[in-house]
Design a protein around this motif. Sequence first.
Motif, PDB file in Angstrom:
ATOM      1  N   GLY A 141      61.275  34.071  95.605  1.00  0.00           N
ATOM      2  CA  GLY A 141      62.501  33.279  95.706  1.00  0.00           C
ATOM      3  C   GLY A 141      62.865  32.637  94.379  1.00  0.00           C
ATOM      4  N   LEU A 142      61.855  32.051  93.701  1.00  0.00           N
ATOM      5  CA  LEU A 142      62.127  31.431  92.402  1.00  0.00           C
ATOM      6  C   LEU A 142      62.498  32.481  91.354  1.00  0.00           C
ATOM      7  CD1 LEU A 142      59.359  28.665  92.129  1.00  0.00           C
ATOM      8  CD2 LEU A 142      61.819  28.362  92.451  1.00  0.00           C
ATOM      9  N   ALA A 143      61.866  33.661  91.416  1.00  0.00           N
ATOM     10  CA  ALA A 143      62.242  34.743  90.490  1.00  0.00           C
ATOM     11  C   ALA A 143      63.696  35.159  90.717  1.00  0.00           C
ATOM     12  CB  ALA A 143      61.313  35.934  90.677  1.00  0.00           C
ATOM     13  N   SER A 144      64.125  35.155  91.984  1.00  0.00           N
ATOM     14  CA  SER A 144      65.523  35.509  92.296  1.00  0.00           C
ATOM     15  C   SER A 144      66.483  34.440  91.764  1.00  0.00           C
ATOM     16  CB  SER A 144      65.696  35.669  93.805  1.00  0.00           C
ATOM     17  OG  SER A 144      64.809  36.626  94.320  1.00  0.00           O
ATOM     18  N   VAL A 145      66.091  33.163  91.911  1.00  0.00           N
ATOM     19  CA  VAL A 145      66.924  32.082  91.370  1.00  0.00           C
ATOM     20  C   VAL A 145      67.033  32.217  89.849  1.00  0.00           C
ATOM     21  CG1 VAL A 145      67.043  29.579  91.027  1.00  0.00           C
ATOM     22  CG2 VAL A 145      66.427  30.491  93.270  1.00  0.00           C
ATOM     23  N   GLY A 146      65.897  32.503  89.218  1.00  0.00           N
ATOM     24  CA  GLY A 146      65.918  32.692  87.766  1.00  0.00           C
ATOM     25  C   GLY A 146      66.785  33.862  87.350  1.00  0.00           C
ATOM     26  N   LEU A 147      66.719  34.948  88.129  1.00  0.00           N
ATOM     27  CA  LEU A 147      67.549  36.119  87.816  1.00  0.00           C
ATOM     28  C   LEU A 147      69.030  35.779  87.901  1.00  0.00           C
ATOM     29  CD1 LEU A 147      67.977  39.184  87.384  1.00  0.00           C
ATOM     30  CD2 LEU A 147      67.781  39.445  89.874  1.00  0.00           C
ATOM     31  N   LEU A 148      69.435  35.102  88.974  1.00  0.00           N
ATOM     32  CA  LEU A 148      70.856  34.753  89.125  1.00  0.00           C
ATOM     33  C   LEU A 148      71.296  33.783  88.032  1.00  0.00           C
ATOM     34  CD1 LEU A 148      71.083  34.379  93.024  1.00  0.00           C
ATOM     35  CD2 LEU A 148      71.950  36.248  91.607  1.00  0.00           C
ATOM     36  N   ALA A 149      70.425  32.847  87.660  1.00  0.00           N
ATOM     37  CA  ALA A 149      70.767  31.909  86.582  1.00  0.00           C
ATOM     38  C   ALA A 149      70.964  32.647  85.263  1.00  0.00           C
ATOM     39  CB  ALA A 149      69.663  30.859  86.453  1.00  0.00           C
ATOM     40  N   THR A 150      70.083  33.606  84.999  1.00  0.00           N
ATOM     41  CA  THR A 150      70.208  34.385  83.756  1.00  0.00           C
ATOM     42  C   THR A 150      71.487  35.207  83.753  1.00  0.00           C
ATOM     43  OG1 THR A 150      67.809  34.531  83.556  1.00  0.00           O
ATOM     44  CG2 THR A 150      69.098  36.130  82.321  1.00  0.00           C
ATOM     45  N   LEU A 151      71.774  35.862  84.874  1.00  0.00           N
ATOM     46  CA  LEU A 151      72.992  36.683  84.935  1.00  0.00           C
ATOM     47  C   LEU A 151      74.242  35.827  84.762  1.00  0.00           C
ATOM     48  CD1 LEU A 151      72.182  39.202  87.823  1.00  0.00           C
ATOM     49  CD2 LEU A 151      72.217  39.640  85.365  1.00  0.00           C
ATOM     50  N   LEU A 152      74.260  34.641  85.408  1.00  0.00           N
ATOM     51  CA  LEU A 152      75.427  33.769  85.262  1.00  0.00           C
ATOM     52  C   LEU A 152      75.570  33.286  83.821  1.00  0.00           C
ATOM     53  CD1 LEU A 152      77.772  32.167  86.484  1.00  0.00           C
ATOM     54  CD2 LEU A 152      76.138  30.355  87.080  1.00  0.00           C
ATOM     55  N   GLY A 153      74.454  32.849  83.224  1.00  0.00           N
ATOM     56  CA  GLY A 153      74.517  32.353  81.846  1.00  0.00           C
ATOM     57  C   GLY A 153      74.957  33.423  80.867  1.00  0.00           C
ATOM     58  N   VAL A 154      74.368  34.618  80.991  1.00  0.00           N
ATOM     59  CA  VAL A 154      74.714  35.696  80.052  1.00  0.00           C
ATOM     60  C   VAL A 154      76.150  36.170  80.263  1.00  0.00           C
ATOM     61  CG1 VAL A 154      74.181  38.095  79.433  1.00  0.00           C
ATOM     62  CG2 VAL A 154      72.324  36.462  79.808  1.00  0.00           C
ATOM     63  N   THR A 155      76.597  36.225  81.506  1.00  0.00           N
ATOM     64  CA  THR A 155      77.962  36.698  81.778  1.00  0.00           C
ATOM     65  C   THR A 155      79.002  35.724  81.220  1.00  0.00           C
ATOM     66  OG1 THR A 155      77.156  37.737  83.809  1.00  0.00           O
ATOM     67  CG2 THR A 155      79.516  37.503  83.583  1.00  0.00           C
ATOM     68  N   VAL A 156      78.761  34.421  81.393  1.00  0.00           N
ATOM     69  CA  VAL A 156      79.705  33.444  80.832  1.00  0.00           C
ATOM     70  C   VAL A 156      79.654  33.469  79.307  1.00  0.00           C
ATOM     71  CG1 VAL A 156      80.239  30.992  80.648  1.00  0.00           C
ATOM     72  CG2 VAL A 156      79.656  31.973  82.864  1.00  0.00           C
ATOM     73  N   GLU A 157      78.449  33.599  78.755  1.00  0.00           N
ATOM     74  CA  GLU A 157      78.319  33.709  77.296  1.00  0.00           C
ATOM     75  C   GLU A 157      79.109  34.915  76.778  1.00  0.00           C
ATOM     76  OE1 GLU A 157      76.349  32.383  73.651  1.00  0.00           O
ATOM     77  OE2 GLU A 157      76.478  31.518  75.644  1.00  0.00           O
ATOM     78  N   ARG A 158      79.034  36.000  77.513  1.00  0.00           N
ATOM     79  CA  ARG A 158      79.776  37.226  77.167  1.00  0.00           C
ATOM     80  C   ARG A 158      81.276  36.945  77.146  1.00  0.00           C
ATOM     81  NH1 ARG A 158      82.048  41.017  80.735  1.00  0.00           N
ATOM     82  NH2 ARG A 158      81.955  43.205  80.066  1.00  0.00           N
ATOM     83  N   GLU A 159      81.765  36.226  78.156  1.00  0.00           N
ATOM     84  CA  GLU A 159      83.194  35.928  78.199  1.00  0.00           C
ATOM     85  C   GLU A 159      83.598  34.941  77.116  1.00  0.00           C
ATOM     86  OE1 GLU A 159      83.868  38.698  80.172  1.00  0.00           O
ATOM     87  OE2 GLU A 159      85.662  37.475  79.941  1.00  0.00           O
ATOM     88  N   ALA A 160      82.695  33.992  76.796  1.00  0.00           N
ATOM     89  CA  ALA A 160      83.006  33.025  75.742  1.00  0.00           C
ATOM     90  C   ALA A 160      83.246  33.730  74.412  1.00  0.00           C
ATOM     91  CB  ALA A 160      81.866  32.017  75.623  1.00  0.00           C
ATOM     92  N   ILE A 161      82.429  34.728  74.133  1.00  0.00           N
ATOM     93  CA  ILE A 161      82.610  35.486  72.889  1.00  0.00           C
ATOM     94  C   ILE A 161      83.915  36.271  72.931  1.00  0.00           C
ATOM     95  CG2 ILE A 161      81.665  37.389  71.536  1.00  0.00           C
ATOM     96  CD1 ILE A 161      78.882  36.417  72.346  1.00  0.00           C
ATOM     97  N   ARG A 162      84.238  36.853  74.081  1.00  0.00           N
ATOM     98  CA  ARG A 162      85.499  37.602  74.182  1.00  0.00           C
ATOM     99  C   ARG A 162      86.695  36.667  74.024  1.00  0.00           C
ATOM    100  NH1 ARG A 162      86.624  42.239  78.379  1.00  0.00           N
ATOM    101  NH2 ARG A 162      85.438  40.963  79.838  1.00  0.00           N
ATOM    102  N   LEU A 163      86.602  35.463  74.593  1.00  0.00           N
ATOM    103  CA  LEU A 163      87.726  34.530  74.501  1.00  0.00           C
ATOM    104  C   LEU A 163      87.945  34.047  73.082  1.00  0.00           C
ATOM    105  CD1 LEU A 163      87.041  32.525  77.782  1.00  0.00           C
ATOM    106  CD2 LEU A 163      89.002  33.999  77.318  1.00  0.00           C
ATOM    107  N   HIS A 164      86.905  34.112  72.238  1.00  0.00           N
ATOM    108  CA  HIS A 164      87.096  33.782  70.828  1.00  0.00           C
ATOM    109  C   HIS A 164      87.704  34.942  70.054  1.00  0.00           C
ATOM    110  CE1 HIS A 164      85.508  29.776  70.223  1.00  0.00           C
ATOM    111  NE2 HIS A 164      84.562  30.044  71.096  1.00  0.00           N
TER     112      HIS A 164
END
Length: 386
Positions: free
Chosen positions: A309-332
């Motif tokens: 369960g904690l590994a799944s939470v960590g996975l979702l947190a990583t995917l959310l963080g990386v996906t937003v980071e990806r969009e932040a770079i595109r928005l620049h």
Amino acid sequence: MFPFGFPGPTAFYLTLYVLTLIGHVLFMNYVLAGTGYLAFVGVGRWLRRRTGSETGPDDLYETLRDWMPFALGAAITAAIAPLLFLQILYREPFYTANLLLFHRWMSILPVLIVGFYLLYLIRSKWMAKRSAVAPACAALGALACFAFTGYAWTENHLLSLDRASWPGHYESRAMVYRNPLVAARFLMWAAGSVATMATILGWQLIGTGIKGAGIKGLREDSEPNSSFPSPVVRRLAKLALAGIVISLVTGNAYFFLERSDIGGRRLTPLQADALSPPYSFLAVAGGLLQLLCWRYALRCGRFSWWTLGLASVGLLATLLGVTVEREAIRLHAIDISKLYEQHAEAAQIGGWWIFVFFAAVNAGLVVWAIRLVRRRSRVGGSVASE
């Protein structure tokens, strides 16, 4: 902080795009890494048969082989929503990149169809009667199809951000966008896909009651709680740990290179982080949490509800963080303020409740399909045996 600071319609579409993209990435990672595992094991079995060595059953291989066609269908279906939001948000750069890559971009459709049928071929009775070389070649072919699709999407994304290269690319009539960032970005996603596959596969092992998984399976007729370490769990933990470490290394290299020079605009880390500092922390924290959980599973050789369960939470947190980071770079790299009016016009067009209705219907059909396959699996022991 993302998605605040944008007009309402733009923030709305950005949020939906990120959330639906994460859903697609979960299935996409499972397919890419799972097909890689099928190819790796298939080649290994072929080589051992040539030397006369015995090859035993592999629970990971058989589970992936049975579920892979469904996972690919789910990945393609889950890709529709983010693709629609992507066209609303970044209409001009997205369409321009599509046109510049031309036939090369459209070739992903027949390639995906070939990969889809190869997955069905791998799990067929006909393939089970063939020598070891046949499933190995089919798995390698499917892996090549999905790797090509992922690489083409990576190429398309980076070309859509590199406006300065558009005139030269058009004049040269090139159908390949040459940029060292393409390989770095693809390697980051490919390595990260292994941890996603391991997490989903871990829940599948529990659900199908694999002996030694560590806790009682979800199936009514599954084996009781096993207390001995399982080599299956340890193998899965090793795969997840290797994928996380490699993706962290390649991800840091990629984000450093991309922030240094993208789309002809030089960005400092401070500028690129202006929208996403909490999400950068979320991505790193999620990666560390996954490392700790999989390290524990490797040491114990068993799963527990809280570990997975904690590994799944960590996975979702990583995917959310990386996906937003990806969009932040595109928005620049893209001046999205010029598109605010288009987003507002799109928000005025009806169809929102129709979208919600069909999203709910499709989700219900997916759940029904999963329950149907699990029921047939209980009767037949293996889906492939049906």
